[in-house]
Design a protein around this motif. Sequence first.
Motif, PDB file in Angstrom:
ATOM      1  N   ALA A 182      45.992  22.494  41.469  1.00  0.00           N
ATOM      2  CA  ALA A 182      46.890  22.635  42.671  1.00  0.00           C
ATOM      3  C   ALA A 182      48.024  23.758  41.903  1.00  0.00           C
ATOM      4  CB  ALA A 182      47.468  21.735  43.437  1.00  0.00           C
ATOM      5  N   LEU A 183      48.520  23.174  41.127  1.00  0.00           N
ATOM      6  CA  LEU A 183      49.639  24.069  40.201  1.00  0.00           C
ATOM      7  C   LEU A 183      49.032  25.379  39.581  1.00  0.00           C
ATOM      8  CD1 LEU A 183      52.471  24.484  38.894  1.00  0.00           C
ATOM      9  CD2 LEU A 183      51.665  23.212  37.103  1.00  0.00           C
ATOM     10  N   LEU A 184      47.966  25.179  38.927  1.00  0.00           N
ATOM     11  CA  LEU A 184      47.338  26.391  38.454  1.00  0.00           C
ATOM     12  C   LEU A 184      46.797  27.479  39.527  1.00  0.00           C
ATOM     13  CD1 LEU A 184      46.181  28.241  36.028  1.00  0.00           C
ATOM     14  CD2 LEU A 184      43.852  26.713  36.425  1.00  0.00           C
ATOM     15  N   GLY A 185      46.469  26.681  40.809  1.00  0.00           N
ATOM     16  CA  GLY A 185      46.012  27.826  41.898  1.00  0.00           C
ATOM     17  C   GLY A 185      47.212  28.274  42.471  1.00  0.00           C
ATOM     18  N   GLY A 186      48.417  27.775  42.356  1.00  0.00           N
ATOM     19  CA  GLY A 186      49.524  27.998  43.269  1.00  0.00           C
ATOM     20  C   GLY A 186      50.071  29.249  42.098  1.00  0.00           C
ATOM     21  N   LEU A 187      49.782  29.086  40.883  1.00  0.00           N
ATOM     22  CA  LEU A 187      50.332  30.247  39.842  1.00  0.00           C
ATOM     23  C   LEU A 187      49.575  31.291  40.034  1.00  0.00           C
ATOM     24  CD1 LEU A 187      51.459  28.181  37.077  1.00  0.00           C
ATOM     25  CD2 LEU A 187      52.958  29.091  38.498  1.00  0.00           C
TER      26      LEU A 187
END
Length: 365
Positions: free
Chosen positions: A278-283
């Motif tokens: 989720a963090l990678l997708g948000g970035l």
Amino acid sequence: MAGRDRSARDDRTSGATPRRTGSAAARERGTGGGRPAGNRRPQAATGRPEGPAVPPASTDGLIVGEPPRTARVAGALLVLAGVAGAAALFPLYLVVGSQELTLGRGVGGVLVGLVVPLTSVAVGAGLAAGRVPRFGLAYAGVGGVLALGSLLIEVYRGSSSTVRPGIEVLAGERVLTSSVATGAGWWLQVLALGLTVLAGGCAAAAWGRTLMEDRGALDPARPGLAGGAVLLGVLTVLCLALPAADVPDRLVADPATGMEVVVEQQGPQALLERPGLALLGGLLLAGAVLVGAVLAPSLRPRLAAVGGLLALTVTVLAAGLTGLRDAVASPDLEWTVPGAGLLVAGAAYGLLTVLAWRLRRTPAP
């Protein structure tokens, strides 16, 4: 001889008209070798005959070549992605705890969920048919980059969101991700995002081999469009960093003092506060918005810039409308300032798209 002189004098004094040759008389009557008077066209001030009004020719000068097969494949993938995204609205999406969720809950949920799929179907059908190919390729390219981050976030929701349980807002419901089971709607949503990413890859491969040019009618306005798009991209990233619909704070009366105290409630996690995928997708999503905002106004020809801006418009507008739908559908949630900012940014991107589309003519030489 005297008789002839008297006859000539009598003719002059009586006002008789002297005889003309046959050709001169015929020209005067309009029945001789010349054009009949009734068929003559009136002469303009320049001396040229006035004919029927001719519509002015377009000065856009658009030249479109035969698109490569890869471009048509990208269009077909966009159509399939739109169909899968629309179909994902109706079956079971996720079972979180004991609560069953559906993306298309209610009329509002269906309308919001159809914004991106219907646009993808319309643009993809035109691209697959070979019409204005760089318009569709620009939409597919920018949309594919944006869909990559959303795909990773979607995979996180259905697979690893239980690693760190927390409050989330999914399909308009405030839920605790203690246990998650996927349904057909989640699989269709993942399929739609994956097909969009593939379409973006095909668009990037076909871009250089696709012939489509114009006379550069948009070139004088490109710096202004680029500046506005970048400012909107920064606003969009700032708004995406916080939830578009959140849990409001409660006012609780203190029994000892009788005063009201504000008690904060745990709400959904911000986009960049989530772990793992989720963090990678948000970035990736935040970076894709900024890259698309810089890239879209510079694409040639003019209709390619329109296609790139359209992809940003529908993505940001759908995010803003989703937050508004969540706040309206659930009594536990309220619309936030970042949610309103997303809606404003999406509408502003739509205005830039219309401007890029309308600025299509240059003065005739």
